[in-house]
Scaffold this motif. Structure first.
Motif, PDB file in Angstrom:
ATOM      1  N   GLU A 175       1.386  20.926  43.297  1.00  0.00           N
ATOM      2  CA  GLU A 175       1.185  22.276  43.814  1.00  0.00           C
ATOM      3  C   GLU A 175       0.302  23.074  42.857  1.00  0.00           C
ATOM      4  N   SER A 176      -0.274  24.176  43.359  1.00  0.00           N
ATOM      5  CA  SER A 176      -1.158  25.002  42.533  1.00  0.00           C
ATOM      6  C   SER A 176      -0.434  25.605  41.342  1.00  0.00           C
ATOM      7  N   TYR A 177       0.898  25.793  41.464  1.00  0.00           N
ATOM      8  CA  TYR A 177       1.668  26.358  40.347  1.00  0.00           C
ATOM      9  C   TYR A 177       2.174  25.276  39.389  1.00  0.00           C
ATOM     10  N   GLY A 178       1.869  23.997  39.679  1.00  0.00           N
ATOM     11  CA  GLY A 178       2.126  22.950  38.708  1.00  0.00           C
ATOM     12  C   GLY A 178       3.230  21.979  39.034  1.00  0.00           C
ATOM     13  N   ASP A 179       4.128  22.286  39.973  1.00  0.00           N
ATOM     14  CA  ASP A 179       5.191  21.341  40.320  1.00  0.00           C
ATOM     15  C   ASP A 179       4.606  20.107  41.005  1.00  0.00           C
ATOM     16  N   MET A 180       5.199  18.943  40.713  1.00  0.00           N
ATOM     17  CA  MET A 180       4.737  17.691  41.294  1.00  0.00           C
ATOM     18  C   MET A 180       5.890  17.001  42.012  1.00  0.00           C
ATOM     19  N   ASN A 181       5.556  16.284  43.073  1.00  0.00           N
ATOM     20  CA  ASN A 181       6.505  15.408  43.758  1.00  0.00           C
ATOM     21  C   ASN A 181       5.965  13.988  43.684  1.00  0.00           C
ATOM     22  N   LEU A 182       6.771  13.094  43.114  1.00  0.00           N
ATOM     23  CA  LEU A 182       6.378  11.706  42.966  1.00  0.00           C
ATOM     24  C   LEU A 182       7.301  10.830  43.801  1.00  0.00           C
ATOM     25  N   ILE A 183       6.722   9.829  44.480  1.00  0.00           N
ATOM     26  CA  ILE A 183       7.505   8.919  45.308  1.00  0.00           C
ATOM     27  C   ILE A 183       7.262   7.495  44.844  1.00  0.00           C
ATOM     28  N   ALA A 184       8.360   6.806  44.539  1.00  0.00           N
ATOM     29  CA  ALA A 184       8.299   5.401  44.154  1.00  0.00           C
ATOM     30  C   ALA A 184       9.216   4.598  45.066  1.00  0.00           C
ATOM     31  N   TYR A 185       8.875   3.328  45.279  1.00  0.00           N
ATOM     32  CA  TYR A 185       9.702   2.414  46.061  1.00  0.00           C
ATOM     33  C   TYR A 185       9.988   1.179  45.217  1.00  0.00           C
ATOM     34  N   ASP A 186      11.147   0.553  45.465  1.00  0.00           N
ATOM     35  CA  ASP A 186      11.370  -0.720  44.797  1.00  0.00           C
ATOM     36  C   ASP A 186      10.472  -1.781  45.425  1.00  0.00           C
ATOM     37  N   THR A 187      10.465  -2.972  44.847  1.00  0.00           N
ATOM     38  CA  THR A 187       9.492  -3.979  45.263  1.00  0.00           C
ATOM     39  C   THR A 187       9.735  -4.528  46.666  1.00  0.00           C
ATOM     40  N   ASN A 188      10.874  -4.200  47.277  1.00  0.00           N
ATOM     41  CA  ASN A 188      11.083  -4.606  48.671  1.00  0.00           C
ATOM     42  C   ASN A 188      10.109  -3.924  49.616  1.00  0.00           C
ATOM     43  N   ILE A 189       9.434  -2.869  49.153  1.00  0.00           N
ATOM     44  CA  ILE A 189       8.447  -2.182  49.998  1.00  0.00           C
ATOM     45  C   ILE A 189       7.342  -3.143  50.423  1.00  0.00           C
ATOM     46  N   TYR A 190       7.084  -4.164  49.604  1.00  0.00           N
ATOM     47  CA  TYR A 190       6.015  -5.103  49.936  1.00  0.00           C
ATOM     48  C   TYR A 190       6.350  -5.932  51.173  1.00  0.00           C
ATOM     49  N   LEU A 191       7.631  -6.009  51.520  1.00  0.00           N
ATOM     50  CA  LEU A 191       8.023  -6.712  52.743  1.00  0.00           C
ATOM     51  C   LEU A 191       7.549  -5.974  53.988  1.00  0.00           C
ATOM     52  N   ALA A 192       7.338  -4.668  53.865  1.00  0.00           N
ATOM     53  CA  ALA A 192       6.881  -3.870  55.003  1.00  0.00           C
ATOM     54  C   ALA A 192       5.366  -3.704  55.019  1.00  0.00           C
ATOM     55  N   LYS A 193       4.692  -4.138  53.954  1.00  0.00           N
ATOM     56  CA  LYS A 193       3.261  -3.871  53.825  1.00  0.00           C
ATOM     57  C   LYS A 193       2.378  -5.081  54.085  1.00  0.00           C
TER      58      LYS A 193
END
Length: 323
Positions: A75-93
């Motif tokens: 965001e412009s005021y500096g807050d960040m949102n980070l999203i991580a997935y475990d390695t099972n995400i590769y089963l959907a990709k």
């Protein structure tokens, strides 16, 4: 309750405002969402991380999540949102097409992991040998298909999971006294749902050689009287034997001839309680005591407080996928 977050080689724990982990029985992968203070002085960005970075999440010095950073917002005021997935995400990709001959579902999962460089942990033996099947789709869909084929023949369910970055397959847990959710102790709120929308009181299964099909109809007489005639029909392939048709009808009736009960609860957090965990529930108001499985979970860690929201079901149900 203390948490620690490592992204790549950086310890970003002091910047974390909120950490949320979540999972669902039909998704396979777990997700970590981090709300980060991304600036020190309100003018300059204090954290630079790249997608693909390894993410480690600890709770009270116990490694709870190993994954990969997939997305970030600032965001412009500096807050960040980070999203991580475990390695099972590769089963959907990734997509593939497999010819399966005389293999168990557990063997297929091991083969997929080897072919795609996914580390494996505990893989339970699924027992049933699939004589022949052609499976196409995402790796997740292929795994669901072979697990559904196994469940049709055995009535047994298996959970796909991820333990410290390794793919796991475990037979449905047996309820125990270890994780107890009880009003007046750790329950914060409860909503209890009951429905017969998906209930079946009669099953017809047809299978075998064309023109000489075996037709088996099985009924739950008590529930037919109580709920009425609610029939489901399933067609098996021409290779199905009479005994397989009968077994499938009986298995399907056992799965379908029941009242669907679900609980949505908010409770004080227990790190180990995740999708696939068996819990024991007590609450006088809802009068729905007993053993349940966690079908979905969300754990929130904020300012030293850990709470979790759980969706509980009487049985573990694989997501149905056309086979």
């Amino acid at each position: 309750m203390d948490i620690k977050v490592i992204i790549g080689q950086l310890d970003v724990t002091e910047l974390v405002q909120t950490a949320t982990t979540s999972g669902n029985a039909t998704i396979f992968d777990r997700k970590l969402n981090l709300k980060i203070t991304g600036t020190i002085d309100g003018r300059k960005r204090a954290l630079n991380v790249e997608e693909g970075a390894r993410v480690l999440f600890y709770v009270d010095d116990v490694l709870d999540f190993v994954g990969v950073l997939f997305a970030q917002d600032i965001e412009s005021y500096g807050d960040m949102n980070l999203i991580a997935y475990d390695t099972n995400i590769y089963l959907a990709k990734s997509n593939d097409s497999l010819i399966i001959k005389n293999k168990k579902a557990s063997d297929v999962i091991k083969q997929i992991a080897r072919d795609y460089g996914i580390e494996i942990g505990q893989i339970d033996d699924t027992g049933y040998v699939i004589p022949y099947y052609k499976a196409e789709g995402t790796l997740r869909e292929i795994i669901l298909k072979v697990l559904n084929l196994t469940k049709r023949q055995t009535g047994l369910s298996y959970f796909i999971g991820n333990d410290k970055g390794k793919l796991t397959l475990k037979k449905g847990a047996k309820p125990s006294e270890r994780y107890v959710l009880s009003a007046g102790e750790n329950l914060l709120s409860v909503t209890y749902h009951r429905t017969i929308d998906e209930t079946k009181t009669q099953i017809k299964v047809i299978g075998g050689t064309k023109g000489k099909e075996t037709i088996i109809t099985v009924k739950d007489s008590d529930k037919r009287v109580k709920y009425g005639v609610l029939q489901e029909v399933e067609i098996m392939d021409e290779s199905a034997t009479a005994s397989q048709v009968k077994q499938r009808a009986e298995t399907l009736l056992k799965q379908k001839a029941r009242l669907m009960e679900t609980l949505d609860v908010e409770v004080l957090g227990v790190r180990e309680v995740k999708t696939g965990t068996a819990v024991r529930f007590f609450d006088e108001m809802t009068r729905a005591p007993g053993d349940y499985y966690v079908a979905a979970d969300t754990h929130e860690y904020r300012a030293g407080l850990h709470t979790m929201s759980l969706s509980l079901e009487r049985t573990y149900e694989l997501e149905y996928i056309e086979t």
